[in-house]
Design a protein around this motif. Structure first.
Motif: not given
Lengths: 410, 426
Positions: B364-379
């Motif tokens: 899953v792609q998880v948005r970190h809108e606070d730092i303006g990035e998206t990271f891959v997390y386990p699904g």
């Protein structure tokens, strides 16, 4: 098994019936959770395709026999055992009759196997619309690896545990055991119990496609994010920890090992006091954790020397008396004698018809009002076939004998 | 895969545990437990002191920059929860906490036995506040017994739970897996205990209860058949390194070096047992079978039976030479086609790049809108047909949901919340 548990307290799953088609380690452990907490779990086996663990030791009296395996027994406490040959049409019909009066089906065959037999979820829900069913092969029901076979020994390799076990200057080693077989059952059981809770409140059943691989990855901690967010790979660390010094397992005079872990300055001060505040612990570079972390080699050398002159019990006592997180690396023998585990009654002693009184693992949790735990030793192969078919399914003596003679119950 | 909804946490009305509320006071022993319950639908509220939960300073850190919001440990274990601050050391804080408990289904806490009372989070007090709440106490050794007060961390749990004894080598002694497994085990087993206690309310007149979880016992359950091997044969299995130990007998190595890493091939890659014929054929096709093509060897290997030391040495030698010149994914694919259960030894990167997980749309792609990035997390650890798992978004900032929880949920007026803040309760 429908009677009330210890002290007449109710059991959470009393009244639930489980048809357990799973085998080897993971599936049977998931169903064991239900059995140990009051469900009537009916383990369905066949002598025509014997459960692998019945052929795996340790065997009582070192006599290999399918009713003597301690390996099998531990995963199958609190269950009934029946045999049905599912390759026969009458066997399939019989299984459907059993599922029709069951609440849960557990299975861990290679994907597609049950469909070939006409016993997949789509078929079984026709006879039991509110069924909760969980399938739990290594890699899930779909995808290019869905048909891959293997055991926990190799799944732990794919899911990162070997890569993260061993010393930085050495090869990946096993965790010594079929590790994921003892990890992913808890993941599977969580989804199953949650689905049962949903069914209790809404009446709706469902199907759970559980991939052991996908569950195991959640036990890697931040290692996945360290790659996806930082682009760095977690590696083998021996017994070090990136955030503690000292941190390790140290060999003592008696050949046993003691572990010591100092994460906080308080731990470190306790550790210093425990070893008599030698001069080296007072050096400038030893005073703060961030600088101590660079001195682990030297610290380990000092501790190795200190431990060499003490038994593990003496080393542990010194740490304990000063509040340092510490413990002795316990062998299976020591585990059985461990006063704490004894106090907790962790190893349940249950009498088995051919194996005698043997120890079974208990859940790691105690429920205060609806306590669980193993209540009955593992079943002999087919031990309860007659009782379940006549009692639960209402087969007449003649019907039962006919099935027996035709080989349906092998 | 990406989700456009920006709220933190993402709503999850379809989970099997939707409608439940869980208060999370836990450290390393219980945060994953609470997170998984949240991903099954529960509303998980992390209750932190005003200075932040201690584990916010656990490494590794995003870009190695230490800070309260940059711990990857925190991200991984607390994703999708809400966070409120509440000083449980003050009476006003405990009162506020008890108002939350009144509307909660479970409380997960990890304080040392006997100390929860100080923060008003002991089972007796909580039962008075809310008789239907499940109280889950996760500790090193459990609430009772001679070891109950001993301090422990992951490595201590791995040692006193017996697992390290089996994990290691004869030469170098016991070893810990670098991803902490005593913590992982106790979290997962506690989650099962929590779910059972929630279910049990249906059989128990709606009453909650106390769930007493032991890290040592959770590890004791991970000893494969070593427990029974001692019970039955009085033999201690111990660290077989890259081999395997069954009933006190050490088998040959099953991890072999490949051209680009390592592979795991149990039972010498299937050279012993029912698949041996197919494996010998494979070796024969490439001219690497040595003497194994003889009728003697074919017959000898077809049945699982103990091998003499020189026989083991020969087979291991053949396997080592065979694997060393080939890539691990190729080896595994071909072995599996011949019905032998091999798997590659994967690193975290290789897990993320794996085809099987991609085919199942795992990540899953998880948005970190606070730092303006998206990271891959386990699904999803499971695909549930009616009540799906859902990743709930990034981990919360410290006190990010004070207004939501104290205002909207408890119904406090803005002035009251301001006062709690002023008096350093939150």
């Amino acid at each position: 098994m429908t009677s009330n548990g210890r002290n007449g307290k109710p059991k959470p799953f009393e009244g639930l019936r489980v048809t357990d088609l799973s085998w080897v380690g993971v599936g049977p452990t998931v169903a064991k959770y239900l059995g140990d907490h009051g469900a009537e779990v009916i383990r369905v086996e066949s002598a025509t395709r014997m459960e692998g663990l019945r052929r795996a030791g340790p065997f009582t009296n070192n006599e290999p026999h399918y009713d003597n395996s301690g390996y099998y027994a531990n995963f199958n406490s609190s269950k009934l055992g029946i045999t049905i040959n599912l390759k026969t049409d009458k066997g399939k019909a019989l299984l459907k009759r059993l599922v029709a009066v069951s609440d849960v089906v557990t299975e861990s065959f290679t994907p597609g196997s049950l469909k070939k037999l006409g016993l997949d979820y789509e078929e079984l829900r026709k006879v039991r619309p509110d069924l909760v069913m969980i399938s739990m092969p290594l890699f899930g029901q779909t995808g290019p690896w869905a048909h891959y076979m293997g055991y926990g020994h190799v799944l732990q390799a794919a899911s990162g545990f070997n890569h993260l076990t061993g010393w930085p200057d050495g090869e990946p080693i096993g965790t010594g055991i079929a590790y994921t077989d003892f990890l992913v059952p808890h993941v599977g059981a969580l989804a199953l119990v949650a689905a049962l809770d949903y069914r209790r409140r809404t009446g709706q059943g469902q199907y759970i496609d559980f991939s052991q691989f996908e569950g195991a990855i959640h036990a890697l901690g931040p290692a996945i994010l360290e790659w996806t967010a930082n682009g760095r790979e977690a590696e083998r660390l021996g017994n070090r920890d990136p955030e503690a010094a000292p941190h390790g397992a140290y060999r003592c005079k008696d050949g046993r090992y003691v572990v010591i872990a100092c994460f906080t300055e308080q731990d470190w001060e306790g550790f210093r006091a425990a070893i008599g505040r030698p001069d080296w612990t007072d050096l400038e570079r030893m005073r703060r954790k961030w600088s101590r972390l660079d001195e682990q080699k030297e610290i380990d050398r000092h501790i190795d020397f200190w431990c060499r002159e003490r038994t593990a019990a003496q080393a542990f006592k010194a740490m304990r008396d000063h509040g340092v997180p510490s413990g002795i690396v316990k062998s299976p023998e020591e585990m059985h004698r461990d006063p704490q585990l004894r106090h907790r009654g962790h190893y349940a002693a249950l009498e088995h018809p051919t194996m005698g009184v043997r120890t079974y693992d208990s859940p790691a949790f105690r429920l205060s009002k609806t306590p669980g735990g193993p209540t009955k030793a593992a079943p002999l192969l087919g031990e309860d076939t007659e009782r379940v078919l006549k009692g639960t399914l209402g087969l007449s003596d003649d019907e039962f004998t006919e099935l027996l003679v035709e080989g349906v119950l092998e | 895969m990406s989700d456009r909804d920006d709220s933190v946490p993402l709503p999850h009305p379809d989970g099997p545990l939707s409608g439940y509320r869980i208060l999370d006071l836990a450290d390393e022993k219980g945060q994953l437990c609470a997170r998984l319950l949240g991903e099954l639908g529960a509303d998980v509220i992390k209750v932190e002191p005003r200075t932040g939960d201690r584990t916010r300073s656990n490494g590794p850190f995003f870009r190695d920059e230490e800070g309260r919001e940059s711990s990857l440990y925190w991200w991984a274990m607390n994703a999708g929860k809400r966070s409120v601050t509440c000083e449980l050391r003050s009476e006003a804080g405990r009162d506020l906490f008890h108002r939350l408990v009144a509307g909660a289904d479970a409380v997960i806490e990890t304080s040392a036995p006997g100390t929860a009372k100080d923060s008003g989070a002991d089972p007796r007090t909580l039962a008075k506040v809310n008789r239907s709440a499940v109280v889950v106490s996760i500790t090193n050794y459990g609430q009772t017994g001679p070891a109950r007060n001993l301090p422990a961390t992951d490595i201590v749990g791995s040692a006193t739970g017996g697992h390290m004894y089996l994990n290691g080598t004869k030469e170098r002694g016991p070893v810990r897996t670098a991803a902490p497994q005593a913590y992982a085990q106790v979290n997962l087993q506690a989650a099962v205990g929590t779910a059972i206690a929630l279910y049990a309310r249906g059989a128990n007149g709606g009453l909650g209860q106390h769930v007493d979880v032991s890290m040592q016992e959770s590890m004791a359950n991970a000893m494969d058949n070593a427990q029974q091997t001692w019970d039955i044969l009085q033999i201690n299995n111990r660290g077989p390194g890259s081999g395997r130990m069954v009933s006190g007998r050490e088998g040959p190595r099953y991890i072999y070096e490949a051209a680009d890493g390592w592979v795991a091939a149990l039972g010498m890659g299937g050279l012993v047992g029912p698949s041996s014929g197919a494996m010998i054929d494979w070796l024969d096709e490439t001219g690497e079978a040595g003497p194994l093509t003889s009728p003697h060897w074919r017959e000898r290997l077809a049945v699982v039976q103990p091998l003499e030391e020189d026989e083991q040495k020969l087979l291991v030698g053949i396997m080592e030479r065979f694997c060393r010149t080939r890539r691990k994914d190729d080896l595994v694919r071909e072995a599996q086609a011949r019905n032998a259960g091999w798997a590659p030894v994967y690193s975290p990167r290789e897990i993320v790049e794996n085809d099987q997980l991609a085919a199942r749309d795992y990540w899953v792609q998880v948005r970190h809108e606070d730092i303006g990035e998206t990271f891959v997390y386990p699904g999803a650890p499971w695909k549930l047909s009616s009540t799906p798992w859902r990743q709930r978004g990034r981990a919360p900032h410290l006190g990010e949901h004070n207004e939501d929880v104290y205002g909207d949920l408890l119904g406090l007026e803005p002035g009251e919340v301001a006062k709690l803040r002023r008096t350093m309760v939150i």
